[in-house]
Design a protein around this motif. Structure first.
Motif, mmCIF file in Angstrom:
data_model
loop_
_atom_site.group_PDB
_atom_site.id
_atom_site.type_symbol
_atom_site.label_atom_id
_atom_site.label_comp_id
_atom_site.label_asym_id
_atom_site.label_seq_id
_atom_site.Cartn_x
_atom_site.Cartn_y
_atom_site.Cartn_z
ATOM 1 N N SER A 1 0.842 -1.191 0.000
ATOM 2 C CA SER A 1 0.000 0.000 0.000
ATOM 3 C C SER A 1 0.882 1.247 0.000
ATOM 4 C CB SER A 1 -0.891 -0.017 1.247
ATOM 5 O OG SER A 1 -1.720 1.110 1.264
ATOM 6 N N HIS A 2 0.425 2.265 -0.702
ATOM 7 C CA HIS A 2 1.167 3.524 -0.762
ATOM 8 C C HIS A 2 0.194 4.674 -1.000
ATOM 9 C CE1 HIS A 2 4.485 6.269 -1.493
ATOM 10 N NE2 HIS A 2 3.827 6.701 -2.552
ATOM 11 N N TYR A 3 0.435 5.805 -0.333
ATOM 12 C CA TYR A 3 -0.348 7.017 -0.559
ATOM 13 C C TYR A 3 0.430 7.947 -1.480
ATOM 14 C CZ TYR A 3 -3.615 5.781 3.125
ATOM 15 O OH TYR A 3 -4.571 5.151 3.880
ATOM 16 N N VAL B 1 0.565 11.564 -2.730
ATOM 17 C CA VAL B 1 0.062 12.867 -2.286
ATOM 18 C C VAL B 1 0.071 13.832 -3.470
ATOM 19 C CG1 VAL B 1 0.445 14.781 -0.680
ATOM 20 C CG2 VAL B 1 0.940 12.434 0.030
ATOM 21 N N LEU C 1 -7.084 1.569 -6.634
ATOM 22 C CA LEU C 1 -6.788 2.949 -6.265
ATOM 23 C C LEU C 1 -8.017 3.531 -5.567
ATOM 24 C CD1 LEU C 1 -4.438 5.019 -6.714
ATOM 25 C CD2 LEU C 1 -5.884 6.014 -8.471
ATOM 26 N N GLU C 2 -7.829 3.954 -4.336
ATOM 27 C CA GLU C 2 -8.893 4.615 -3.594
ATOM 28 C C GLU C 2 -8.638 6.116 -3.698
ATOM 29 O OE1 GLU C 2 -9.292 3.036 0.411
ATOM 30 O OE2 GLU C 2 -8.377 1.183 -0.333
ATOM 31 N N ASP D 1 -4.238 16.564 -0.947
ATOM 32 C CA ASP D 1 -4.959 15.338 -0.603
ATOM 33 C C ASP D 1 -4.123 14.159 -1.087
ATOM 34 O OD1 ASP D 1 -7.046 13.510 0.128
ATOM 35 O OD2 ASP D 1 -8.497 15.106 -0.244
ATOM 36 N N SER D 2 -4.698 12.965 -1.105
ATOM 37 C CA SER D 2 -3.946 11.791 -1.552
ATOM 38 C C SER D 2 -4.873 10.741 -2.140
ATOM 39 C CB SER D 2 -3.154 11.186 -0.385
ATOM 40 O OG SER D 2 -4.036 10.701 0.598
ATOM 41 N N VAL D 3 -4.261 9.833 -2.888
ATOM 42 C CA VAL D 3 -4.935 8.628 -3.364
ATOM 43 C C VAL D 3 -4.155 7.457 -2.779
ATOM 44 C CG1 VAL D 3 -5.855 9.648 -5.488
ATOM 45 C CG2 VAL D 3 -3.611 8.560 -5.528
ATOM 46 N N ARG D 4 -4.858 6.371 -2.471
ATOM 47 C CA ARG D 4 -4.203 5.201 -1.881
ATOM 48 C C ARG D 4 -4.176 4.070 -2.897
ATOM 49 N NH1 ARG D 4 -6.317 0.869 2.220
ATOM 50 N NH2 ARG D 4 -4.333 -0.004 2.908
ATOM 51 N N LEU D 5 -2.977 3.608 -3.178
ATOM 52 C CA LEU D 5 -2.766 2.484 -4.080
ATOM 53 C C LEU D 5 -2.574 1.227 -3.244
ATOM 54 C CD1 LEU D 5 -1.402 1.788 -7.212
ATOM 55 C CD2 LEU D 5 0.356 1.208 -5.564
ATOM 56 N N THR D 6 -3.241 0.138 -3.633
ATOM 57 C CA THR D 6 -3.054 -1.164 -2.992
ATOM 58 C C THR D 6 -2.754 -2.178 -4.088
ATOM 59 O OG1 THR D 6 -4.667 -0.552 -1.308
ATOM 60 C CG2 THR D 6 -4.084 -2.856 -1.440
#
Length: 126
Positions: A42-44, A46, A69-70, A82-87
């Motif tokens: 997982s990685h954010y 930014v 991608l959230e 803000d950010s998006v979260r990759l899993t």
């Protein structure tokens, strides 16, 4: 004088039409350390909206459903961060993985490419 006022009004209107959201990621690539198969990574990522209008993330594309991608469902206001979260699910993935995620938005540049890299060690090599 009348022509000068008209010119000023037209220039202000023209500048107003040029306002857009601008998607700016601080980093677009992440390299994960060597990882055993089966782990979830997982990685954010930014980002900042450097534009003058609210930014709206519309959708994303990935190569397989192992990557998710959230992203915010709300609009990101100008100058907001803000950010998006990759899993990434490494289950069934082997050796060097170099993947891209295409993010679509209402920004000046309609699509942005995020990238991640990881070397996945297969279960049989543990």
């Amino acid at each position: 004088m009348k022509y000068i006022i008209t010119l000023i009004v037209l220039l202000n209107s023209a500048l107003g039409f040029n306002q857009e959201a601008v998607f700016f990621f601080f980093y677009t690539t992440v390299k994960f350390p060597k990882t055993n198969e089966g782990e979830m990574l997982s990685h954010y990522f930014v980002f900042k909206n450097k534009g003058d209008k609210p930014l709206k993330i519309e959708r994303y594309e990935v190569e397989c459903d192992c990557t998710v991608l959230e992203f915010p469902s709300y609009e990101i206001q100008p100058n907001a961060i803000d950010s998006v979260r990759l899993t990434f699910d490494t289950n069934g993935k082997y050796y060097f993985q170099d993947r891209t995620v295409i993010v679509y938005s209402n920004s000046k540049k309609k699509k942005t490419i995020l990238r991640f890299k990881v070397n996945v060690i297969p279960k049989e090599d543990w």
